[in-house]
Design a protein around this motif. Structure first.
Motif, PDB file in Angstrom:
ATOM      1  N   ALA A 256     -96.313  68.495   5.620  1.00 43.10           N
ATOM      2  CA  ALA A 256     -96.046  69.787   6.139  1.00 43.10           C
ATOM      3  C   ALA A 256     -96.767  69.632   7.647  1.00 43.10           C
ATOM      4  N   ALA A 257     -98.002  68.849   7.921  1.00 45.06           N
ATOM      5  CA  ALA A 257     -98.291  68.713   9.316  1.00 45.06           C
ATOM      6  C   ALA A 257     -97.512  67.951  10.190  1.00 45.06           C
ATOM      7  N   ALA A 258     -96.760  67.017   9.591  1.00 46.19           N
ATOM      8  CA  ALA A 258     -95.945  66.385  10.520  1.00 46.19           C
ATOM      9  C   ALA A 258     -94.577  66.812  10.893  1.00 46.19           C
ATOM     10  N   ILE A 259     -94.236  67.972   9.949  1.00 43.69           N
ATOM     11  CA  ILE A 259     -92.820  68.516   9.965  1.00 43.69           C
ATOM     12  C   ILE A 259     -92.707  69.488  11.093  1.00 43.69           C
ATOM     13  N   VAL A 260     -93.667  70.235  11.401  1.00 47.76           N
ATOM     14  CA  VAL A 260     -93.564  71.293  12.488  1.00 47.76           C
ATOM     15  C   VAL A 260     -93.099  70.550  14.042  1.00 47.76           C
ATOM     16  N   PRO A 261     -93.807  69.678  14.474  1.00 44.54           N
ATOM     17  CA  PRO A 261     -93.577  69.162  15.576  1.00 44.54           C
ATOM     18  C   PRO A 261     -92.095  68.624  15.713  1.00 44.54           C
TER      19      PRO A 261
END
Lengths: 325, 78
Positions: A256-261
């Protein structure tokens, strides 16, 4: 708030590393440093604030509160809000679920908590705040809370008690003893602070790598995917884009943390914001690891209905935002 | 004495086990460290957030990863 950080990253890239100002690589690196540091600071701050809330308002208190008052339907909303402000770990979902139903809290209200808790979490909020600004973040958080409120309400109305696994039914049948009150000791705020900041730091450390990777991919895409590229394919309001985004997002749970950017770049390049929000919600809200854990307390039928209701709501809010925003 | 760590296998629970094991090794005390992953057994302790540290059947820490010094203090206190 982050002006100083622009100066810092410019200084680091142009003065220290000696890249020429305005060069493609220089600009990309400067953005990268800026975004990474900004999001780490935001993530730490949000985790820290949630940590403080959690010390003063642990789930035990919430359970007793929901259980001891008549709230005329507002309990769904409260449960969802509490789900949003407590830090969530998918492995806590089962103990929490049982703790709630055991404490006499209706199944629907428990679902409200269970839906919102992963949707509105510290990592999603920090990343949204850093990448999209506070307005979109607020919309995201409110949507997550309303989704939990109504999702829980509907699931409650469906009366799905029979679809719980047998041993949960046994637990529900037993009389409930009030939980021990280990946390009732007076809390020494100064003493708790190092613990809270350590916990916040743990959260930051845990996703650090994913954030760097995500922002790295985002930065690279910024340079190479042509402007409005996705608008051609996805921006024209085709009806299937929102459900497709929701389905693609399901297996992406761990990152999830990698997806927003990456989502942020997609939005810049023409993907509608509603589709992007639906994608994000599906990433964190419909996770397979969580489903596997929930299998211990719910029958397959119940899990399917639970996920179906959440999916329908996510898709609906995606459409709504594409219309409104 | 027996220290039990209750948790369903999340990263936080694993960290807790590591910390407890280190603390026990450091003190060299005669302590049994046990990991409880069975959710049915976990629920018998009436807790709703994991990880949980149980010392001689009494719940001491719940819902977060403890520090080394906390565990050391818990061991020395009993």
């Amino acid at each position: 708030m982050f002006d100083w950080l622009i100066y810092f990253s410019d200084w680091l890239i142009y003065d220290v590393s000696g890249l020429s100002e305005g060069s493609r690589l220089g600009t990309a690196l400067s953005f990268f440093v800026y975004d990474v540091i900004k999001i780490l600071i935001l993530l730490f701050l949000i985790s820290f604030i949630m940590g403080i809330v959690n010390v003063y308002f642990p789930v035990e208190k919430l359970r007793n509160y929901l259980n001891s008052r008549k709230l005329y339907g507002l309990e769904y909303l409260f449960s969802a809000i509490f789900g949003a402000i407590t830090p969530f770990c998918s492995c806590s979902s089962v103990p929490l679920f049982i703790g709630f139903v055991q404490g006499g809290i209706p199944l629907g209200v428990t679902f409200s908590f269970l839906i919102t808790s992963p949707l509105v979490n510290e990592i999603a909020l920090a990343l949204f705040l850093g990448m999209f600004g506070w307005k979109v973040t607020l919309i995201y958080a409110i949507t997550g809370i309303l989704l939990g409120t109504f999702g829980g309400f509907i699931l409650g109305k469906l009366d799905l008690k029979d679809w719980l696994t047998d041993w949960v039914k046994d637990i529900m049948a037993k009389t409930y003893e009030k939980g021990d009150t280990v946390t009732a000791d007076s809390i020494n705020f100064i003493k708790e602070l190092p613990l809270i900041s350590r916990e916040a730091w743990h959260i930051v450390k845990g996703v650090l790598l994913y954030i760097i990777i995500g922002i790295g991919i985002g930065a690279a895409m910024h340079g190479y995917v042509p402007e409005n590229f996705f608008e051609q394919y996805l921006g024209g309001g085709q009806w299937w884009t929102v459900p497709a985004a929701v389905i693609i997002a399901v297996p992406m749970y761990a990152n999830a943390a990698a997806i927003v950017p990456v989502i942020q770049v997609l939005v810049v390049k023409g993907v509608p914001l509603g589709t992007a929000i639906a994608f994000m919600m599906s990433t964190v809200g419909l996770s397979l690891p969580e489903a596997t854990l929930l299998k211990k307390v719910m029958t397959f039928k119940l899990i399917s209905v639970f996920f179906l209701v959440v999916t329908v709501f996510i898709v609906a809010s995606g459409y709504l935002f594409n219309l409104v925003l | 004495m027996t220290i039990k760590i209750l948790g369903t296998g999340c990263p936080k629970c694993k960290q807790t086990v590591d910390i407890v094991n280190k603390a026990v090794a450091k003190l060299g005390a005669d302590i049994k460290v046990e990991k409880v992953e069975d959710i049915i057994k976990i629920m018998e302790y009436n807790v709703i957030s994991t990880p949980v540290v149980v010392v001689d059947e009494s719940v001491k820490i719940k819902g977060r990863v403890p520090t080394m010094s906390e565990i050391t203090a818990l061991i020395q206190a009993s």
